[in-house]
Design an enzyme around this catalytic site. Structure first.
Site, PDB file in Angstrom:
ATOM      1  CD  GLU A 185      -1.859  -2.316   0.726  1.00 19.71           C
ATOM      2  OE1 GLU A 185      -2.184  -2.780  -0.375  1.00 19.71           O
ATOM      3  OE2 GLU A 185      -1.294  -2.998   1.595  1.00 19.71           O
ATOM      4  CG  ASN A 269      -2.052  -4.983  -3.218  1.00 15.78           C
ATOM      5  OD1 ASN A 269      -1.717  -5.460  -2.139  1.00 15.78           O
ATOM      6  ND2 ASN A 269      -1.927  -3.703  -3.489  1.00 15.78           N
ATOM      7  CG  ASP A 311      -6.036  -4.977  -1.539  1.00 11.70           C
ATOM      8  OD1 ASP A 311      -4.845  -5.106  -1.863  1.00 11.70           O
ATOM      9  OD2 ASP A 311      -6.421  -5.048  -0.363  1.00 11.70           O
TER      10      ASP A 311
END
Length: 617
Positions: A185, A269, A311
């Site tokens: 992230e 991801n 995700d």
């Protein structure tokens, strides 16, 4: 138990020997095959109802407690979330603390840990305990004294300024210890790295994306669904240099086949969560990887969710099972329950895709995986446009996507029983709304680019989880036991015909092979830890860490149910995007989980405790 082994090359034999004695729990995954199965059978389906608490131990930390203790001989090793304290407890002396190790880390690491300050446990090998700290420092501790033998920095920096963090449990294989990296992230590029047990020197590193040299991919010998991947496979499905901040982090569990000498793991991801900003398949994010343990070279790869739009990190564990009969032929397979809601059964030597089926009927983002080997889309999911955040586009709130981003299952590991040939799987029964938006990359800053809301799947009567039994040969649910909240605990199967798991409210539960509940006990806090078992002085024990948190419990763990804290979270993550009213601010905090699991606060609170159970004589 012996701490006198002289050479790191013996470490695999050392660990394998300890694993082979079911009295120990010498590796986080139970064994190299990641089955989380124990041959102990003194606790049975008939006497498990008599389980009682034998003793408890407080970790002194109030965040999410994932992973579980190791038991090696007469010593138990217990870990905690940040600051990653490790305790060695004497099982012969009422759990007396033999030693404790508390590293000093830069507190700037805390805010870059996207989904709580969790740690999934320590590893043992060659007389050492291996701790992978939140700041990515890998530390080798003398198992008898707790003194540091060596330490090494796995990431580029350990102050959080690049967004790199460490949450995974190391794995000892032969003379090496294997670690991954977290931070997808934040645009961190994933890698798996092997260090020499003896001195901590790097043996090899395999990047998730990059040049063939960096990814340790042979264009002609490494295969994807049976075909060579070709040159530059780690860069040519990315636009420009986006692969350099491409995600594909490796924070899940690792398994190992000694006969094939292959390590198996999954990548996460691609960065960012806005699919419109990264056209292409984004290889090798969302990929199962099989690599040579000695060199790191990739033998085969399989990308489950090309160009991920939801995700659906592919980091969940790879369970290795022998003799699974598929179409009348016994196969030695790898079974993987992916976040995307599909369960995959693969030949673990060749990477051949044998079965790919939904393990929650609510899954709707794709209709199926194309299993026609003659098709141009063989092995790819058939995406439904209605639930495609790419098709719907930027700044559009795509609603009703199942599963939610945290998947039909996240990192909480399943168990496999060779007696029943069934897999026992903790699952999430959760859907989401997903609105992607444009973001800019800055090192060390969130690189998310989506606002999410989560809620129970339709027609589930409010239940957000199920504990299921799965037939990996047929790709079918055998039975399903609903739970009020997601089952975020790792499962345990035993030769006593009992299967254990924990719940987010804090219950340790035991069921029989048909899913009938035999026992439950409420521990002081929600359970996101993995249930383990061991034997000491002739008695079998069951142990579990409780301490609510993780992604599902981030609202409690990080205080995001408070409007001011939720607002601050958005201020750090959303790059100035409007947040809406107070309800929306709270509901979409924690990458969408806070609103979905808000009711959890009515059933449990923060804690950090090990609870050990046994059947009294």
């Amino acid at each position: 138990m012996s701490f006198s082994l002289a050479g790191g090359a013996l470490a695999n034999d050392d660990v394998q020997g300890l694993i082979s004695d079911s009295k120990n729990w010498a590796i986080q995954t139970g064994d190299y095959a990641n089955t989380r199965y124990s041959k102990l059978n003194k606790i049975t389906k008939d006497n498990v109802k008599n389980l009682q608490v034998a003793w408890t131990f407080s970790t002194g930390v109030l965040r999410g407690h994932e992973g579980g203790p190791l038991i090696v001989g007469d010593v138990m090793y217990v870990h905690a979330p940040f600051p990653n304290t490790v305790y060695a407890l004497d099982l012969n002396n009422d759990g007396k603390i033999l030693w404790r190790y508390e590293p000093k880390q830069d507190p700037n690491v805390i805010p870059i840990m996207c989904c709580d300050t969790v740690n999934r446990g320590v590893a043992y090998g060659d007389g050492k305990i291996f701790l992978y700290q939140a700041d990515t420092t890998l530390v080798a501790l003398d198992a008898k004294t707790g003194k540091v033998a060596w330490s090494v920095k796995n990431a580029e920096v350990i102050d959080g300024s690049k967004g790199e963090s460490g949450t995974s449990a190391p794995m000892v294989v032969k003379d090496k210890v294997i670690v991954g990296i977290s931070g997808g992230e934040f645009g961190v590029r994933g890698s798996l790295t092997a260090y020499n047990i003896a001195d901590g020197k790097q043996a090899w590193r395999a990047w998730s994306m990059g040049s063939d040299k960096e990814t340790l991919i042979d264009p002609e010998k490494t295969t994807h669904l049976g075909k060579p991947v070709g040159a530059d496979s780690g860069t040519n499905t990315w636009e420009g240099d986006q692969w350099k901040i491409g995600g594909g982090t490796t924070w899940g569990w690792y398994s190992y086949d000694p006969k094939l000498n292959l390590i198996y793991y999954g990548t996460g991801n691609p960065s960012t969560w806005n699919p419109s900003q990264r056209p292409g398949d984004n290889r090798w994010s969302m990929t199962i990887m099989a690599r040579d343990a000695d060199t790191g070279m990739a033998k085969w790869l399989y990308q489950m969710t090309p160009h991920d739009e939801w995700d659906y990190d592919g980091v969940n564990e790879m369970i290795l099972a022998d003799g699974i009969e598929i179409e009348g032929k016994p196969r030695d397979v790898l079974v993987h329950f992916d976040r995307n809601g599909f369960a995959y059964t693969m030949d673990r030597a060749t990477g051949e895709l044998l079965v790919a089926k939904k393990y929650d009927p609510a899954v709707n983002w794709a209709t199926e995986v194309d299993m026609d080997k003659d098709s141009k889309t063989y092995g790819r999911p058939k995406v439904v446009d209605k639930y495609s955040t790419q098709v719907q586009g930027e700044d559009v709130n795509t609603t009703g996507i199942c599963p939610a981003a945290l998947g039909t299952k996240d990192q909480q590991p399943a168990a496999y029983s060779p007696k029943t040939k069934l897999f026992y799987v903790p699952t999430n029964h959760v859907c989401m709304d997903y609105e992607p938006y444009k973001v800019n990359y800055t090192a060390g800053q969130p690189y998310v680019g989506a606002t999410l809301s989560m809620y129970p799947a339709p027609n589930s009567h409010g239940g957000m989880g199920n504990f299921i039994a799965w037939d990996a040969a047929k790709g079918e649910i055998v039975w399903s036991k609903p739970e009020q909240f997601s089952v975020w605990s790792g499962a345990l199967a035993t030769d006593g015909d009992v299967v254990f798991y924990g719940t987010l409210e804090g219950y340790l539960k035991a069921v029989d092979k048909d899913g009938k509940e035999l026992y439950k006990f409420k521990t002081p806090s929600g359970i996101i830890g993995n249930v383990t078992t061991y034997e000491h002085k002739g008695k079998q024990y069951v142990a579990v860490l409780s301490g609510v948190g993780g992604w599902a419990g981030i609202g409690l763990a990080a205080g995001l149910l408070a409007p001011e804290n939720a607002t601050a979270w958005h201020g750090a993550v959303d790059q100035g995007r409007a947040q809406g009213d107070e309800a929306a601010v709270i509901g979409t905090a924690g990458l969408g989980a806070v609103g979905g699991y808000a009711a959890l606060a009515d059933y449990t609170t923060l804690g950090g405790q090990l609870t050990v159970f046994t059947v009294p004589e």
